[in-house]
Design a protein around this motif. Structure first.
Motif, mmCIF file in Angstrom:
data_model
loop_
_atom_site.group_PDB
_atom_site.id
_atom_site.type_symbol
_atom_site.label_atom_id
_atom_site.label_comp_id
_atom_site.label_asym_id
_atom_site.label_seq_id
_atom_site.Cartn_x
_atom_site.Cartn_y
_atom_site.Cartn_z
ATOM 1 N N GLN A 172 0.832 -1.198 0.000
ATOM 2 C CA GLN A 172 0.000 0.000 0.000
ATOM 3 C C GLN A 172 0.869 1.252 0.000
ATOM 4 N N ASP A 173 0.276 2.345 -0.473
ATOM 5 C CA ASP A 173 1.012 3.615 -0.616
ATOM 6 C C ASP A 173 1.747 4.031 0.646
ATOM 7 N N ASP A 174 1.059 3.943 1.794
ATOM 8 C CA ASP A 174 1.679 4.448 3.024
ATOM 9 C C ASP A 174 2.936 3.666 3.386
ATOM 10 N N HIS A 195 5.879 4.594 0.854
ATOM 11 C CA HIS A 195 6.521 5.885 1.157
ATOM 12 C C HIS A 195 7.269 5.843 2.491
ATOM 13 N N TYR A 196 6.791 5.036 3.409
ATOM 14 C CA TYR A 196 7.456 4.844 4.701
ATOM 15 C C TYR A 196 8.842 4.221 4.493
ATOM 16 N N ASN A 256 4.036 0.219 -5.288
ATOM 17 C CA ASN A 256 2.653 0.574 -4.921
ATOM 18 C C ASN A 256 1.776 0.600 -6.177
ATOM 19 N N ASN A 265 4.427 4.077 13.705
ATOM 20 C CA ASN A 265 4.737 5.069 12.676
ATOM 21 C C ASN A 265 4.985 6.429 13.321
ATOM 22 N N ARG A 318 5.957 10.110 13.212
ATOM 23 C CA ARG A 318 5.926 11.124 12.153
ATOM 24 C C ARG A 318 7.331 11.661 11.912
#
Length: 253
Positions: A45-47, A50-51, A90, A136, A138
């Motif tokens: 998944q996208d998140d 990018h993580y 992704n 996660n 930030r």
């Protein structure tokens, strides 16, 4: 599980920002290109993509278990097993990582365009794996890890020199000679000298940072060259980038 074979990778080690994991068109002759014999391909998944692309935090345990010891590299005709490595996508972008046996993506690489297209084709129509990111935190950007917007549109060389300039500015902020800050601000913008004289050290540094952290111009390059002079570590980086440009120019002629 999907697998890719015979992949060319150009590892960038310890890079927390995706903009420093160079695309194929920015690879250099002196980069250490390696060949991966076999590696798992995961659609995520996208998140999570990018993580992994933009951080060095812990990877999901379930993901590590799925890819454990499923990557092989050939060196001197011998096949070596890699503990944790994978190609991730992704569905729109592609990245390769290797943890060097740890649990975070220590090394990262892009793929050559043909292999990138193949990875995207292989996952087309497939559902993304769902892996839970345990914690996660930030990500905070700062002077030594600039926001991607401040690096947007820059070449590999410009990004390297901009990071060098930011390192010099950070050192300047914590130096024992605060009066130098007004001097360098005047070097950057001589026209403002009358107003610069009345600025406090903090105000002068903030203005210098705010005005140099966006974009990259000839003025940035000139300031960077002057600020690193006489500092061996910084000068080595500066010289290295300029030597690469000279070599590139010669190869073009």
């Amino acid at each position: 599980m999907l697998y890719m074979h015979d992949l060319w990778v150009n590892w960038f080690e310890g890079e927390e920002n995706g903009y420093n994991v160079c695309r194929f068109h920015e690879w250099r002759k002196e980069d250490g290109i390696e060949l991966i014999d076999q590696i798992p391909l995961l659609k995520v998944q996208d998140d999570l993509f990018h993580y992994i692309e933009n951080d060095l935090q812990e990877l999901p345990i379930a993901m590590l278990q799925d890819i454990q010891r499923k990557t092989y590299m050939k060196k001197n005709q011998e096949r070596h097993t890699i503990e944790y490595a994978a190609v991730i996508t992704n569905g729109t972008d592609v990245l390769v990582f290797d943890t060097l046996g740890y649990t975070s993506p220590v090394k990262k690489s892009r793929l050559i365009p043909r292999q990138e297209r193949l990875a995207l084709e292989m996952v087309q129509g497939k559902r993304a794996e769902h892996y839970t990111i345990e914690e996660n935190i930030r990500k905070e950007h700062h002077i030594l890890s600039l926001d991607p917007d401040k690096m947007s549109g820059l070449t590999r060389r410009e990004r390297q020199l901009k990071q060098l300039l930011m390192m010099a500015l950070d050192q300047l902020k914590h130096s024992d000679h605060p009066e130098e800050i007004r001097y360098w601000l005047t070097e950057w913008d001589p026209v403002q000298y009358p107003s610069i004289k009345s600025l406090s050290t903090e105000q002068a540094w903030s203005r210098l940072y705010e005005e140099t952290c966006h974009g990259w111009t000839k003025l940035h390059e000139e300031l960077c060259g002057k600020m690193v002079k006489g500092q061996p570590f910084f000068e080595t980086i500066w010289q290295g980038e300029n030597d690469k440009v000279s070599q590139h120019m010669k190869s073009q002629n």
